[in-house]
Design an enzyme around this catalytic site. Structure first.
Site: not given
Length: 571
Positions: A138, A187, A213, A234-237
């Site tokens: 990434k 992001l 992201s 960080i929240g599902g990326s």
């Protein structure tokens, strides 16, 4: 404002020049002679029909079991040069179809591959556990001498002076970093689009998003343009792109894998940490990656990494009945905020039936304080009042993207971004204290399930959607609480594919009593034909720092599903 007639500004010129440089980095013989019409939604079969890859290269790139690829590299049956070349060709084809790449550095990667082949020839020993393996990254993981644009125009022309710790360790493991992949500006979107490189498309259906992201990785690995990709979460990326693209992944707990030196948004925000993880077409790939990185003692290079070697005892489920002969899983049919679409409910029913057929117990998960956890996490994410995003955009003059819904001119979205008021430190500390209390409350709630499992243990793991839908049209992926729940609570979580949307089976349900407006909007989003053929995946949620156990339990679930499908002839 009519954006098509807006004067061109310096930031636009920078973007045009950077895209041209990217295009110029592609060998001409790897370009498709003709691109498919945009009306062709599914492009997964184009690499095999393109004529660009030889039959041997197709055989290499169609091998999805990473363990097999590594064995052939170690034995010199396949050289690193030919494996890297094969995946590079396929990655470039994937890019032409989905716009998934940022950095393309062919000569540098092949030079590394030749070095590894020479070392194997001289010593007879592979350099490390990932010897000769091409790995995609990434566009956050800095590599010396390369730009790390990370979705911001202001990063064009800024070359890294050193490698991130992950890249250092990948070199020690014998890997060949060979491409970097697209991300959204900031992001913090579940979509992949920025002004520099544009929008990434889902290869299963190019009218749909691959998520974000880590959406560039999702599209690339789904196209089999990389045997192993590394993203962040960080929240599902990690999990959202893996769900939308039919992949396996692992969201580890804070500090288990090395993040130091990677570029990031919201630098200094340590209330809910971003973590890195692998994205692959096989569960073996996830396990091989995690083992390889941990065996290199990343805590000696990254001060935040927890000093915890790989635990074979935990992998053998020493705290889950030793051999995992009978586990108790809990299914979260919905999270009390948004109900999943029909294909997700079918996938959970399939998984429940498969596990019960394999002798395991499955109970219903009772949700606990989800709205409070959601509000706490989302307030933390906006605690700086968008200062970080606005500052980065101001460096180049590019506008801050407000919507991922496609516009007539995607290069320019000049609007005032609605600001949030930054929190004073006392309020932020209150959020930290509240988060700690919520984590303790959820831990106690989990432990109380011992009264319902019949195993003498609390629930071993929770099965749930990662998102309440499959891949959706661009700009419409705006629910991430199924995944963010795990980030807020710091639970080790895997993602595994289950099935694909079948319009004959996954018919719309009758309206239910909606939890809220968002639940109603998502219910109305479902149209059977729109999502036909999309991958359907689920996440397996374990406890904090329980990576080894969650990987083993994912193997158990995956194996149970394979046997159940064979028995019932379901796909």
């Amino acid at each position: 404002m009519n954006t098509s007639s807006a004067p061109r500004s310096d930031w636009k010129v920078l973007c045009e020049n950077r895209r041209k440089a990217q295009q110029d980095s592609i060998p001409r013989e790897w370009l498709l002679s003709e691109l498919p019409p945009i009306s062709q939604r599914n492009v997964l079969d184009i690499p095999s029909k393109s004529g660009i890859l030889t039959p041997r290269e197709l055989g290499i790139t169609e091998t999805t079991d990473l363990g097999v690829i590594l064995q052939k590299l170690r034995s010199n049956e396949w050289t690193s040069v030919e494996v890297t070349t094969a995946f590079y060709k396929r990655a470039v084809i994937a890019h032409q179809l989905t716009n998934c790449l940022t950095e393309i550095f062919v000569d540098r990667a092949l030079e590394r591959a030749r070095y590894l082949d020479e070392m194997l020839e001289k010593t007879g020993k592979p350099l490390g556990p990932l010897h000769g393996l091409p790995v995609s990254l990434k566009d956050q993981f800095t590599m010396k001498g390369l730009e790390t644009i990370m979705g911001y125009v202001s990063s064009i022309g800024k070359h890294a002076e050193s490698d991130s710790v992950l890249v250092e360790i990948l070199y020690k493991c014998g890997a060949v970093p060979f491409v970097r992949t697209n991300v959204p500006q900031t992001l913090m979107w579940g979509e992949t689009y920025n002004h520099v490189f544009g929008r990434t498309l889902n290869p299963y259906n190019r009218t749909l998003t691959p998520g974000g992201s880590s959406g560039g990785e999702g599209a690339l690995v789904a196209m089999k343009g990389s045997p192993l990709g590394v993203g962040t979460d960080i929240g599902g990326s990690l999990r959202i792109p893996s769900a939308f693209c039919g992949l396996y992944t692992l969201r580890p707990s804070y500090g288990r894998l090395p993040y130091y030196g990677a570029a990031n948004a919201l630098m200094g925000q340590e209330s809910i940490l971003s973590v890195l993880g692998p994205m692959t077409n096989s569960l073996s790939g996830v396990i091989e990656f995690v083992k390889a990185i941990i065996y290199e003692k990343p805590w000696d290079l990254d001060p935040v990494v927890i000093r915890k070697p790989w635990s074979e005892a935990e992998y053998k489920l020493s705290e889950h009945g030793e051999d995992g002969a009978q586990l108790c899983f809990a299914i979260m049919w919905d999270n009390g905020v948004v109900r999943p679409h029909p294909p997700l409910l079918r996938a959970m029913k399939m998984t429940k039936d498969a596990l019960e057929a394999a002798g395991h117990k499955v109970i219903e998960w009772e949700c606990h304080r989800h709205i409070e956890i959601y509000k706490n996490a989302e307030t933390i994410f906006v605690a700086d009042g968008n200062h970080d995003y606005k500052t980065q955009c101001a460096l180049s003059g590019e506008p801050l993207i407000q919507t991922m819904i496609p516009t007539d001119d995607e290069e320019y979205q000049d609007h005032d971004y609605e600001p949030h008021n930054p929190l004073v430190k006392e309020l932020l500390w209150q959020l930290h204290d509240e988060k700690r209390e919520l984590r303790k409350s959820h831990l106690d709630h989990w432990n109380r399930t011992v009264s319902r499992t019949g195993t003498g243990r609390p629930v071993d793991a929770i099965i749930s959607p990662a998102v309440p839908y499959t891949a959706v049209p661009h700009g419409l992926n705006y629910d991430a609480f199924y995944t963010t729940l795990c980030n807020a609570l710091d639970y080790s979580t895997s993602m595994f594919p289950v099935t694909h949307v079948d319009p004959k089976i996954d018919v719309p349900h009758e309206p239910h009593d909606f939890y809220n407006h968002e639940d109603e909007m998502i219910f109305k989003l479902y149209q059977t034909d729109k999502f036909a053929g999309c991958p359907v995946g689920l996440q397996l949620i374990g406890r904090t720092l329980e990576e080894e156990a969650i990987l083993k339990m994912t193997e158990i679930v995956d194996d149970a599903l394979s046997k159940w499908k064979a028995m019932t002839m379901q796909i």
